[in-house]
Design a protein around this motif. Sequence first.
Motif, PDB file in Angstrom:
ATOM      1  N   GLN A  38       0.837  -1.212   0.000  1.00 52.91           N
ATOM      2  CA  GLN A  38       0.000   0.000   0.000  1.00 52.91           C
ATOM      3  C   GLN A  38       0.865   1.252   0.000  1.00 52.91           C
ATOM      4  O   GLN A  38       0.542   2.234  -0.664  1.00 52.91           O
TER       5      GLN A  38
ATOM      6  N   ALA B 113      -0.350   1.135  -3.985  1.00 53.49           N
ATOM      7  CA  ALA B 113      -1.336   0.179  -4.514  1.00 53.49           C
ATOM      8  C   ALA B 113      -2.732   0.501  -3.984  1.00 53.49           C
ATOM      9  O   ALA B 113      -2.887   0.920  -2.840  1.00 53.49           O
ATOM     10  N   THR B 114      -3.721   0.275  -4.823  1.00 55.92           N
ATOM     11  CA  THR B 114      -5.112   0.386  -4.390  1.00 55.92           C
ATOM     12  C   THR B 114      -5.452  -0.880  -3.597  1.00 55.92           C
ATOM     13  O   THR B 114      -4.691  -1.863  -3.646  1.00 55.92           O
ATOM     14  N   PRO B 115      -6.583  -0.907  -2.888  1.00 55.11           N
ATOM     15  CA  PRO B 115      -6.944  -2.132  -2.168  1.00 55.11           C
ATOM     16  C   PRO B 115      -7.016  -3.359  -3.086  1.00 55.11           C
ATOM     17  O   PRO B 115      -6.589  -4.457  -2.715  1.00 55.11           O
TER      18      PRO B 115
ATOM     19  N   GLN C 294      -5.363  -3.797  -5.959  1.00 52.44           N
ATOM     20  CA  GLN C 294      -3.988  -4.142  -6.367  1.00 52.44           C
ATOM     21  C   GLN C 294      -3.249  -4.825  -5.226  1.00 52.44           C
ATOM     22  O   GLN C 294      -2.459  -5.745  -5.453  1.00 52.44           O
ATOM     23  N   THR C 295      -3.521  -4.384  -4.013  1.00 49.68           N
ATOM     24  CA  THR C 295      -2.905  -5.010  -2.837  1.00 49.68           C
ATOM     25  C   THR C 295      -3.385  -6.453  -2.711  1.00 49.68           C
ATOM     26  O   THR C 295      -2.576  -7.372  -2.513  1.00 49.68           O
TER      27      THR C 295
ATOM     28  N   LEU D 199      -1.545   5.452   5.654  1.00 51.27           N
ATOM     29  CA  LEU D 199      -1.846   4.023   5.753  1.00 51.27           C
ATOM     30  C   LEU D 199      -2.883   3.787   6.843  1.00 51.27           C
ATOM     31  O   LEU D 199      -3.580   2.780   6.839  1.00 51.27           O
TER      32      LEU D 199
ATOM     33  N   LEU E  67      -6.078   8.604  -4.262  1.00 52.28           N
ATOM     34  CA  LEU E  67      -4.924   7.795  -4.643  1.00 52.28           C
ATOM     35  C   LEU E  67      -3.755   8.653  -5.116  1.00 52.28           C
ATOM     36  O   LEU E  67      -2.601   8.393  -4.785  1.00 52.28           O
TER      37      LEU E  67
ATOM     38  N   ARG F  92      -1.992   9.906  -2.111  1.00 52.14           N
ATOM     39  CA  ARG F  92      -1.237   8.822  -1.449  1.00 52.14           C
ATOM     40  C   ARG F  92       0.039   8.506  -2.209  1.00 52.14           C
ATOM     41  O   ARG F  92       1.063   8.169  -1.618  1.00 52.14           O
ATOM     42  N   ARG F  93      -0.036   8.592  -3.536  1.00 50.71           N
ATOM     43  CA  ARG F  93       1.120   8.222  -4.351  1.00 50.71           C
ATOM     44  C   ARG F  93       2.213   9.285  -4.383  1.00 50.71           C
ATOM     45  O   ARG F  93       3.231   9.093  -5.018  1.00 50.71           O
TER      46      ARG F  93
ATOM     47  N   TYR G 128       7.806  -2.430  -9.325  1.00 51.80           N
ATOM     48  CA  TYR G 128       6.415  -2.668  -8.919  1.00 51.80           C
ATOM     49  C   TYR G 128       5.597  -1.372  -8.757  1.00 51.80           C
ATOM     50  O   TYR G 128       4.532  -1.207  -9.354  1.00 51.80           O
TER      51      TYR G 128
ATOM     52  N   LEU H 219       2.429   0.143 -11.042  1.00 53.14           N
ATOM     53  CA  LEU H 219       1.120   0.539 -10.492  1.00 53.14           C
ATOM     54  C   LEU H 219       0.704   1.903 -11.023  1.00 53.14           C
ATOM     55  O   LEU H 219      -0.467   2.166 -11.259  1.00 53.14           O
TER      56      LEU H 219
END
Lengths: 239, 243
Positions: free
Chosen positions: A142, A146-148, A150-151, B54, B77, B80-81, B103, B107
């Motif tokens: 996360q 990552a989205t939920p 994707q997680t 988180l 999102l 968050r990113r 990774y 995403l």
Amino acid sequence: MAISALLDGLRQALSLILERDPALLEIVRLTFEVSGVALFFSSLIGIPLGAFLGMRRFRGRRLVISALYTGMGFPPVVIGLLVYMLLSRTGPLGQIDGDHIPRLFTPAAMMLAQTIISFPLVAGFTMAAVMGVEPHLRQQIQALGATPMQTAWAVLVEARIGVIVSIIAGFGSIISEVGAVMLVGGNIVGRTRVLTTAIVLETRKGNFDLASALGIILLGLSFMVNATMMLMQGKSFDQ
Amino acid sequence: MSQPVYRLDNVIKRYDLREVLHVDALEVHAGEILALVGPSGSGKSTCLRLLNFLEAPTSGTIRFDGRNYGSNGSVPLDVRRRVTTVFQRPLLLNRSVQANVAYGLRLRRAPDTRARVEDALSRVGLLGLARQKGSTLSGGEAQRVALARAMALETDVLLLDEPTANLDPYNVGVIEEIIRELNVERATTMVLVTHNVFQARRLAHRVGLLLDGELVEVADVERFFAAPTDPRTLAFARGEMVY
């Protein structure tokens, strides 16, 4: 007697395969069709359900897991009985007109019964596999953005060996199942006869050679499917 | 003075009824390295989890770039990113080193993934291990991969949770050097959590002390160590605090 019947069965199995016996091919085709569709739906339900139960904590989770464990050990013949009552003319689904409702003594009814038998196994083993993945990994995934969804996918990929085992367990419960498919399918030749019901029938008729031959074919096909699933896993099993 | 990247007001985090973090006020400025020091269990990692969105605070407000993301709002999102964390115990995916570093970029559907992965791995000195499985690495190597995968994302904020704990002096040196470079070259804002006051002194512009979940004091690094206002800070900085 038993050993000679098995050897005769082996010979007959080879001969049936080499002769491409149409009746046998039809039984094998239907076996794979019913089991394949049931496995598809039980995976479609079981894997997301197992992942959800493995990753999320919510009120009533233990109750759901207890129900799932009960489902894992539920006698298939009882599920067959429930599906029979559900689909019979006086049952709740049997009274509904519609092409999308499975009818008794059809492959669709057998698929429904087998899906109900196997999805708790797929869900239960998937849940255990997901719970085996380091819990902090989810948070680290996360944190990488990552989205939920994707997680959850990343965790399932990490738990892939366990997920494949869950599918194999589901397949095993379906391919070897006889009571439920006999009840809801009726073992009608050319329509709902599959390998397991054919074995029961031939045994009752005293055709032990043919019953053994069908049993050997069933074992061989089951081995081939499982070996294919293992190959699909690549080198993960060796690490 | 420019708007702070983060501004925390009356932030409280409770697990069940236990209060694990209480921050009356804290600002993190763009381009700075803020070190949060304190003994184990003082709420440092909890603070980072809140800063990385988180977890949500139980109460209070966390403003990021001026917008409030408090206890009752979900964080978009794209916001968050803009933040990522390097954890004390890095967990890598069961894939190759380069796949691990790629990774987060995948995403985001980021362009030039390969070049950015190679650049990040070169910076941490692990380009030669790109095809190796993450599970075969030593602790120090895994931590450098974790730093590379965070670095490759080029986020505005990098949170570092005890990034050198349990590492040998060589790896500590490598990672500290990378942190300095990132802060100078890219002006990345960083919050470094450490129980090592010497490391805080070496790397940070400002230092804050957390004790039993309470943010006791935040000050410029020189003042924090030379003339702190709170006697507990003085005791901690001198190593007199037993914990």
